[in-house]
Design an enzyme around this catalytic site. Structure first.
Site, PDB file in Angstrom:
ATOM      1  N   ASP A  30      -2.835  14.225   6.979  1.00 47.35           N
ATOM      2  CA  ASP A  30      -2.346  12.945   6.460  1.00 47.35           C
ATOM      3  C   ASP A  30      -1.117  13.102   5.573  1.00 47.35           C
ATOM      4  O   ASP A  30      -1.226  13.022   4.350  1.00 47.35           O
ATOM      5  CB  ASP A  30      -3.478  12.275   5.659  1.00 47.35           C
ATOM      6  CG  ASP A  30      -3.107  10.882   5.196  1.00 47.35           C
ATOM      7  OD1 ASP A  30      -2.097  10.355   5.676  1.00 47.35           O
ATOM      8  OD2 ASP A  30      -3.829  10.327   4.348  1.00 47.35           O
TER       9      ASP A  30
ATOM     10  N   ARG B 214     -11.827  17.395  10.037  1.00 44.34           N
ATOM     11  CA  ARG B 214     -10.998  16.195  10.209  1.00 44.34           C
ATOM     12  C   ARG B 214      -9.713  16.490  10.986  1.00 44.34           C
ATOM     13  O   ARG B 214      -9.223  15.653  11.744  1.00 44.34           O
ATOM     14  CB  ARG B 214     -10.683  15.603   8.822  1.00 44.34           C
ATOM     15  CG  ARG B 214      -9.814  14.380   8.888  1.00 44.34           C
ATOM     16  CD  ARG B 214      -9.759  13.701   7.539  1.00 44.34           C
ATOM     17  NE  ARG B 214      -8.537  12.935   7.410  1.00 44.34           N
ATOM     18  CZ  ARG B 214      -8.090  12.433   6.281  1.00 44.34           C
ATOM     19  NH1 ARG B 214      -8.767  12.608   5.155  1.00 44.34           N
ATOM     20  NH2 ARG B 214      -6.969  11.752   6.241  1.00 44.34           N
TER      21      ARG B 214
ATOM     22  N   GLU C   8       4.007   9.297  -0.603  1.00 49.62           N
ATOM     23  CA  GLU C   8       2.633   9.165  -1.097  1.00 49.62           C
ATOM     24  C   GLU C   8       2.109  10.438  -1.757  1.00 49.62           C
ATOM     25  O   GLU C   8       1.515  10.385  -2.827  1.00 49.62           O
ATOM     26  CB  GLU C   8       1.720   8.760   0.073  1.00 49.62           C
ATOM     27  CG  GLU C   8       0.266   8.653  -0.329  1.00 49.62           C
ATOM     28  CD  GLU C   8      -0.639   8.171   0.802  1.00 49.62           C
ATOM     29  OE1 GLU C   8      -0.120   7.791   1.864  1.00 49.62           O
ATOM     30  OE2 GLU C   8      -1.861   8.173   0.608  1.00 49.62           O
TER      31      GLU C   8
ATOM     32  N   LYS D  72      -3.946  -0.109  13.953  1.00 50.14           N
ATOM     33  CA  LYS D  72      -4.821   0.929  13.404  1.00 50.14           C
ATOM     34  C   LYS D  72      -6.234   0.458  13.719  1.00 50.14           C
ATOM     35  O   LYS D  72      -6.676  -0.565  13.201  1.00 50.14           O
ATOM     36  CB  LYS D  72      -4.606   1.041  11.897  1.00 50.14           C
ATOM     37  CG  LYS D  72      -5.603   1.951  11.170  1.00 50.14           C
ATOM     38  CD  LYS D  72      -5.253   2.072   9.679  1.00 50.14           C
ATOM     39  CE  LYS D  72      -6.245   2.914   8.916  1.00 50.14           C
ATOM     40  NZ  LYS D  72      -5.895   3.083   7.490  1.00 50.14           N
TER      41      LYS D  72
ATOM     42  N   GLU E 171       5.052   9.520  13.795  1.00 50.62           N
ATOM     43  CA  GLU E 171       4.980   8.724  12.564  1.00 50.62           C
ATOM     44  C   GLU E 171       5.242   9.644  11.379  1.00 50.62           C
ATOM     45  O   GLU E 171       4.454  10.546  11.096  1.00 50.62           O
ATOM     46  CB  GLU E 171       3.597   8.065  12.432  1.00 50.62           C
ATOM     47  CG  GLU E 171       3.452   7.241  11.155  1.00 50.62           C
ATOM     48  CD  GLU E 171       2.115   6.490  11.062  1.00 50.62           C
ATOM     49  OE1 GLU E 171       1.643   5.940  12.075  1.00 50.62           O
ATOM     50  OE2 GLU E 171       1.545   6.463   9.949  1.00 50.62           O
TER      51      GLU E 171
ATOM     52  N   GLU F  87       0.850  -1.185   0.000  1.00 54.17           N
ATOM     53  CA  GLU F  87       0.000   0.000   0.000  1.00 54.17           C
ATOM     54  C   GLU F  87       0.889   1.239   0.000  1.00 54.17           C
ATOM     55  O   GLU F  87       1.750   1.390   0.867  1.00 54.17           O
ATOM     56  CB  GLU F  87      -0.891  -0.035   1.257  1.00 54.17           C
ATOM     57  CG  GLU F  87      -1.741   1.200   1.389  1.00 54.17           C
ATOM     58  CD  GLU F  87      -3.087   0.904   2.042  1.00 54.17           C
ATOM     59  OE1 GLU F  87      -3.446  -0.281   2.154  1.00 54.17           O
ATOM     60  OE2 GLU F  87      -3.757   1.873   2.413  1.00 54.17           O
ATOM     61  N   ARG F  88       0.677   2.079  -0.997  1.00 50.31           N
ATOM     62  CA  ARG F  88       1.480   3.304  -1.151  1.00 50.31           C
ATOM     63  C   ARG F  88       2.968   2.994  -1.224  1.00 50.31           C
ATOM     64  O   ARG F  88       3.810   3.748  -0.691  1.00 50.31           O
ATOM     65  CB  ARG F  88       1.230   4.301  -0.016  1.00 50.31           C
ATOM     66  CG  ARG F  88      -0.218   4.488   0.365  1.00 50.31           C
ATOM     67  CD  ARG F  88      -1.082   4.939  -0.775  1.00 50.31           C
ATOM     68  NE  ARG F  88      -2.470   5.099  -0.352  1.00 50.31           N
ATOM     69  CZ  ARG F  88      -3.468   5.307  -1.195  1.00 50.31           C
ATOM     70  NH1 ARG F  88      -3.262   5.362  -2.498  1.00 50.31           N
ATOM     71  NH2 ARG F  88      -4.685   5.452  -0.761  1.00 50.31           N
TER      72      ARG F  88
ATOM     73  N   GLU G 100     -10.798   4.427   9.091  1.00 50.23           N
ATOM     74  CA  GLU G 100     -10.938   4.037   7.686  1.00 50.23           C
ATOM     75  C   GLU G 100     -11.397   2.578   7.556  1.00 50.23           C
ATOM     76  O   GLU G 100     -10.839   1.798   6.785  1.00 50.23           O
ATOM     77  CB  GLU G 100      -9.627   4.268   6.926  1.00 50.23           C
ATOM     78  CG  GLU G 100      -9.198   5.735   6.959  1.00 50.23           C
ATOM     79  CD  GLU G 100      -7.945   6.038   6.149  1.00 50.23           C
ATOM     80  OE1 GLU G 100      -7.099   5.147   6.004  1.00 50.23           O
ATOM     81  OE2 GLU G 100      -7.840   7.183   5.671  1.00 50.23           O
TER      82      GLU G 100
ATOM     83  N   TRP H 260     -12.982  13.471   2.109  1.00 54.09           N
ATOM     84  CA  TRP H 260     -12.148  12.775   1.128  1.00 54.09           C
ATOM     85  C   TRP H 260     -12.117  13.555  -0.193  1.00 54.09           C
ATOM     86  O   TRP H 260     -11.630  13.054  -1.188  1.00 54.09           O
ATOM     87  CB  TRP H 260     -12.674  11.351   0.883  1.00 54.09           C
ATOM     88  CG  TRP H 260     -12.343  10.400   1.994  1.00 54.09           C
ATOM     89  CD1 TRP H 260     -11.569  10.657   3.089  1.00 54.09           C
ATOM     90  CD2 TRP H 260     -12.770   9.032   2.127  1.00 54.09           C
ATOM     91  NE1 TRP H 260     -11.492   9.546   3.905  1.00 54.09           N
ATOM     92  CE2 TRP H 260     -12.223   8.524   3.335  1.00 54.09           C
ATOM     93  CE3 TRP H 260     -13.570   8.187   1.356  1.00 54.09           C
ATOM     94  CZ2 TRP H 260     -12.439   7.217   3.778  1.00 54.09           C
ATOM     95  CZ3 TRP H 260     -13.783   6.886   1.805  1.00 54.09           C
ATOM     96  CH2 TRP H 260     -13.229   6.399   3.000  1.00 54.09           C
TER      97      TRP H 260
END
Ligand code: BDP
Length: 713
Positions: free
Chosen positions: A376, A347, A404, A298, A398, A178-179, A302, A554
């Site tokens: 993000d 968000r 990305e 996580k 993190e 992923e990514r 999502e 989104w």
């Protein structure tokens, strides 16, 4: 210099450069071209003495031997007695002389390198309390030689500032990442445990050389299968390969694993059978992997399962796992990347709202892993307001190493400046000077457990990271995790010398390219605090027009809020009031239109198109200027890179050259598509100096990238 002399010079330089595929990264150990220096080193180092039997010391001595043989073009011998040592590798309790200093401050990982007369012979002693400390010291010694520094009269003590320094692989069991933009996963699950790829060992060497001491093998969007007995047998083999290099293995724990693979009817963290299931699972893991690091989770984010599904808090969920791990010294890294399914709020505010009230409720072996910014991994975000806000809970950082939102595996984007910008930000949690670095290294609140994670950019591409310069981000993450006081320039400079060349022209040109590259990426993708403007799904190209998706947050329009009056997200009192989550001094700065740094202007304010910027330009003209300058800077990078032809190996030279063409195309696309789109709101002409876009907005909107690497769609 006339043309003839220049071409002779280039031919001479070319003799020393041969094709390289980048596999060896920064541990490529080329012969030292300067003969005098090479001879000096070779006279000084002729042998390595190591008389303790230990896989980590074997790794250290083998690394030194291989590297020095190549770099010094000589034959270094390894002895297990101490007749005529040049380098002694030993833990403090085993050095062959009285070592009177206290070594408590070195902890488990710090090392001490010093010169010592022994048997009337000058030698370099590399020591520490543990074998892994000696290995770190050995890599440090090699780095001194790789960067051509003096190794006489050494007296170096280094202790890492953060305890847990981990990579997060977002790798799936089917091999996709992923990514991930450098091919498939390096973990070849199907072949394990029988086939052990030699890449595991090299991966461990690179990590260890920069002090990374852990790796989470699997995606945060977790698959419970990795916790089955069949897969734990495979994990065991990877752990065995990484162990000599001091790399602990961690796994992502899917919260409802007790249901998915355990056959229970619930994953409620307060249900005794659920706790019991995890206790047994953890016991099984430690039977296979005695030094297992712990879990990364996580949850309730999502679509991932989590404690909220049972009306329980994040603390209740994390503590249940923490209790299962406690007796083995395992830890839980519980992610704060959480935003509600119901979207009640901006968000950017949601993680803080969720976690701040839980401060002090977590078990001691839980770290809250928080992304650097509140949205993000955008090209630029203000720091996450949770840093500094949780006095009684260890927060770990993190960062994303994989790019990305920063051009993925195709753009030059050196990330140390992003990391440093964030680490040096002042939270004012305990007055001026309460930096994020101090929050995460534990010094601000005297935190006992500290950590930092980087979402890995490694894949099975031959050169590990696809873009040859993206290796620098892996390197920089590790170096900063070890010592966050290093500067972006220092790190880049040593990386260039180790990975490409010591030639001044190469070093200076690459430094210039790298140090500007992140700002350039910001300029042509999301200047002045714009964020989340990327295309739907793959996050590579522009998509400021993205609207009408399953959730408002989104979309891109949610974040830019452009209308005929202006542009930007009002996060002051008149808007979402996200500024209120920061300490008063920071709040005041961000909330005031005059004092808000222009880099964050549209993050915190909705600003009229006519508003005058520090440059004297209006917001509209400034936006055009930023996009335009971003593209110009890519063109400048291309010219600079072209000037290195003949100075570095042809293979990596032309690879980067070709990738820069992709970067330039994409930068032009971002510029033209964004400006034409925002013009539909500003209703203002493009400035005279702005190049005419080659396509219409409608055409730009229709461009669709399909099958981009790292995108699941
Ligand atoms: C976003 C990625 C998504 C990740 C998510 C996360 O687009 O693929 O799953 O972050 O961090 O940046 O969990």
């Amino acid at each position: 210099m006339n043309k003839m002399a220049l071409s002779i010079l280039l031919c001479v330089v070319a003799l020393f450069v041969h094709a390289e595929d980048g596999y060896d990264a920064w541990l490529r150990y080329q012969p030292i071209a300067d003969e005098q220096l090479r001879t000096e080193y070779a006279q000084y180092i002729q042998s390595i003495v190591v008389f303790q039997e230990h896989p980590t010391l074997d790794a250290a001595s083998a690394e030194l031997q291989d590297a020095l043989n190549e770099m010094l073009q000589t034959e270094i011998l390894i002895y297990n007695d101490v007749q005529k040592p040049s380098v002694i590798l030993a833990t403090v309790d085993k050095v062959p002389f009285t070592y009177s200093e206290s070594t408590e401050h070195l902890g488990d990982e710090g090392f001490h390198i010093f010169e010592k007369k022994y048997n009337s012979h000058s030698c370099i002693v590399v020591t520490g309390n543990t074998e892994i400390a000696v290995l770190y010291g050995s890599f440090h010694l090699l780095r001194l030689i790789q960067t051509q520094q003096s190794i006489t009269k050494l007296a170096i003590t280094e202790v890492p500032t953060i305890d847990v320094r981990v990579l997060n692989h977002w790798d799936n069991l089917d091999g996709s990442v992923e990514r991930g933009y450098a091919g498939q996963s390096i973990w070849r699950w199907f072949e394990l445990p029988q086939v052990v790829s030699p890449r595991y060992r090299d991966y461990a060497r690179y990590n260890s050389s920069v002090g990374i001491n852990g790796t989470v093998l699997t995606n945060v969007n977790a698959n419970a299968d990795v916790l089955t007995t069949e897969y734990l047998d495979k994990v065991r083999v990877i752990a065995d390969e990484l162990r000599p290099y001091g790399i602990k293995v961690y796994l992502t724990a899917r919260f409802n694993a007790p249901i998915e693979i355990g056959g229970l009817g619930t994953a409620d963290p307060l249900d005794a059978s659920v706790q019991e299931w995890w206790n047994k699972k953890v016991a099984e893991i430690y039977t296979n992997i005695p030094d297992f690091g712990g879990f990364l989770v996580k949850a309730n984010s999502e679509g991932q399962p989590g404690p909220n599904d049972y009306g329980r808090s994040h603390a209740e969920g994390a503590n249940m796992l923490a209790r299962a791990l406690q007796i083995y010294n395992g830890i839980v890294m519980w992610r704060a990347f959480v935003y509600s399914n119901k979207e009640p709020e901006d968000r950017a505010k949601q993680a803080y709202n969720e976690f701040k009230p839980l401060d002090g409720e977590f078990e001691k072996n839980v770290l809250i892993q928080t992304k650097n910014g509140p949205i993000d991994f955008q090209p630029r975000e203000p720091f996450h307001p949770l840093f500094g806000a949780m006095e009684h809970t260890p927060l770990m950082m993190e960062f994303q190493i994989t790019q990305e939102y920063l051009g993925q595996g195709f753009h030059v984007c050196y990330l140390a400046p992003l990391y440093k910008e964030c680490l040096s930000a002042d939270t004012y949690a305990r007055g001026e000077g309460s930096t994020l670095a101090e929050v995460i290294d534990g010094s601000l609140y005297d935190t006992q457990l500290t950590g930092i994670a980087g979402v890995s950019n490694v894949g099975n591409d031959r050169n590990w990271t696809r873009h040859p310069l993206a290796q620098a981000n892996w390197y920089a993450f590790g170096r900063l995790a070890w010592n966050h006081e290093l500067t972006s320039k220092q790190i880049a400079e040593e990386w260039i010398c180790m990975t490409f060349s010591h030639n001044k022209k190469v070093v200076n040109t690459m430094l210039d390219i790298m140090l500007q590259s992140r700002e350039t990426e910001v300029m042509y993708t999301s200047p002045l605090g714009l964020h989340h403007q990327m295309a739907w799904h793959h996050h590579y190209g522009p998509g400021p027009w993205v609207d009408n998706k399953p959730r408002a947050d989104w979309t891109s329009i949610y974040y830019h809020n452009a209308d005929s009056t202006g542009i930007g997200f009002d996060r002051t009192k008149t808007g979402s009031n996200a500024v209120a989550q920061y300490y008063p001094e920071v709040q005041e700065r961000f909330a005031s239109l005059e004092n808000c740094p222009e880099d964050y202007l549209l993050w915190f304010h909705h600003v009229p198109w006519e508003y005058t910027m520090n440059s004297g330009r209006t917001v509209w003209n400034e936006l055009c200027y930023m996009y335009h300058t971003g593209v110009q800077r890519v063109e400048q990078m291309q010219t600079q890179w072209d000037s290195l032809e003949g100075y570095i190996d042809e293979q990596r030279f032309s690879h980067v050259q070709s990738l820069l063409k992709i970067q330039h195309n994409t930068a032009c696309l971002w510029r033209d598509a964004s400006v034409l789109y925002f013009q539909t709101f500003s209703h203002k002409p493009l400035p005279k100096w702005f190049p005419n876009p080659t396509q219409t907005l409608k055409e730009y909107k229709q461009i669709e990238y399909k099958y981009l690497p790292g995108s699941q769609f």
